[in-house]
Design a protein around this motif. Structure first.
Motif, short mmCIF file in Angstrom:
data_model
loop_
_atom_site.label_atom_id
_atom_site.label_comp_id
_atom_site.label_asym_id
_atom_site.label_seq_id
_atom_site.Cartn_x
_atom_site.Cartn_y
_atom_site.Cartn_z
N GLU A 63 0.83 -1.20 0.00
CA GLU A 63 0.00 0.00 0.00
C GLU A 63 0.87 1.26 0.00
N GLU A 64 2.13 1.13 0.46
CA GLU A 64 3.02 2.29 0.56
C GLU A 64 4.10 2.30 -0.52
N PHE A 65 4.59 1.13 -0.92
CA PHE A 65 5.71 1.04 -1.85
C PHE A 65 5.44 -0.03 -2.91
N ARG A 66 6.09 0.11 -4.03
CA ARG A 66 6.00 -0.93 -5.05
C ARG A 66 7.07 -2.00 -4.86
N THR A 67 8.28 -1.56 -4.51
CA THR A 67 9.42 -2.47 -4.38
C THR A 67 10.30 -2.04 -3.22
N LEU A 68 11.22 -2.92 -2.84
CA LEU A 68 12.22 -2.56 -1.84
C LEU A 68 13.13 -1.44 -2.34
#
Length: 222
Positions: A63-68
């Motif tokens: 919900e906050e990021f697509r990837t590391l």
């Protein structure tokens, strides 16, 4: 649907959706500082491990990021922002001091910030390197900002008659590499010196660049 999952809206527990989202993001970044900047490092961290360290779910991660890589990008910018805030505050407080004292105040603030937490210096100088073309571009863009700051201080010194007038961009580019390299080695324990001695050396180098042999202080540039 491609992209992140949609975050919930509305109030819960007296907090708005935006407030809850900001708190989750902070928890992920705090956890990433520990994992990326410590052990096991960025390349060995998984979404599951980061979520567990943050005390959140993998669903909340997406919900906050697509990837590391997006987390590392945000953390790298945050680490630089902390250092920049410290430097700008020191520069403002030392505005009326002579060149050597002003440079010492600025470098002391920068050095104290980036070496005060070994995890920060690892994010800024180690983990970010070579991850992807996007993060290389970001790393170089942030370094360019530090070069601009050194050039601005050099122009101030020239205007005050404290430094030789010339284009300092090439010298600043070389110098910022020395700054970062020395502070990284100091933080890693490879330099047998105190932080004050490191700062004093950096100040001597900068003053040597601004005041080359044969130049003497004169009237402020107009």
């Amino acid at each position: 649907m491609a992209g992140r999952l949609r975050a919930p809206t509305g109030r819960y527990g007296g907090k708005s959706a935006a407030q809850r989202q900001a708190e989750r993001r902070t928890r992920f970044l705090d956890a990433a500082l520990g994992l990326f900047g410590g052990s096991p490092g960025y390349r060995a961290t998984t979404v599951a491990a980061l979520s567990e360290a943050a005390g959140l779910s993998t669903r909340q991660f997406y919900e906050e990021f697509r990837t590391l890589e997006d987390v590392l990008s945000a953390l790298h910018l945050q680490v630089n922002a902390w250092a920049e805030e410290a430097v700008l505050a020191a520069a403002a407080g030392a505005r009326d001091l002579p060149l050597t004292e002003r440079a010492a105040a600025i470098f002391r603030a920068y050095a104290a910030d980036v070496t005060g937490d070994p995890r920060r210096i690892r994010i800024a100088f180690v983990e970010i390197v070579g991850v992807s073309p996007r993060l290389e571009e970001q790393r170089l863009a942030r370094r360019a900002c530090w070069i601009d700051l050194i050039c601005a201080e050099a122009r101030t010194a020239v205007a005050r008659g404290e430094a030789a007038p010339r284009d300092y961009r090439l010298a600043a580019t070389a110098f910022i590499g020395s700054v970062n390299g020395l502070l990284h080695d100091f933080s890693a324990g490879w330099v047998d010196a105190t932080l004050d001695e490191v700062v004093d050396e950096l100040v001597r180098q900068l003053v040597g660049i601004l005041r080359p042999p044969g130049w003497s202080a004169g009237a402020p540039a107009r």
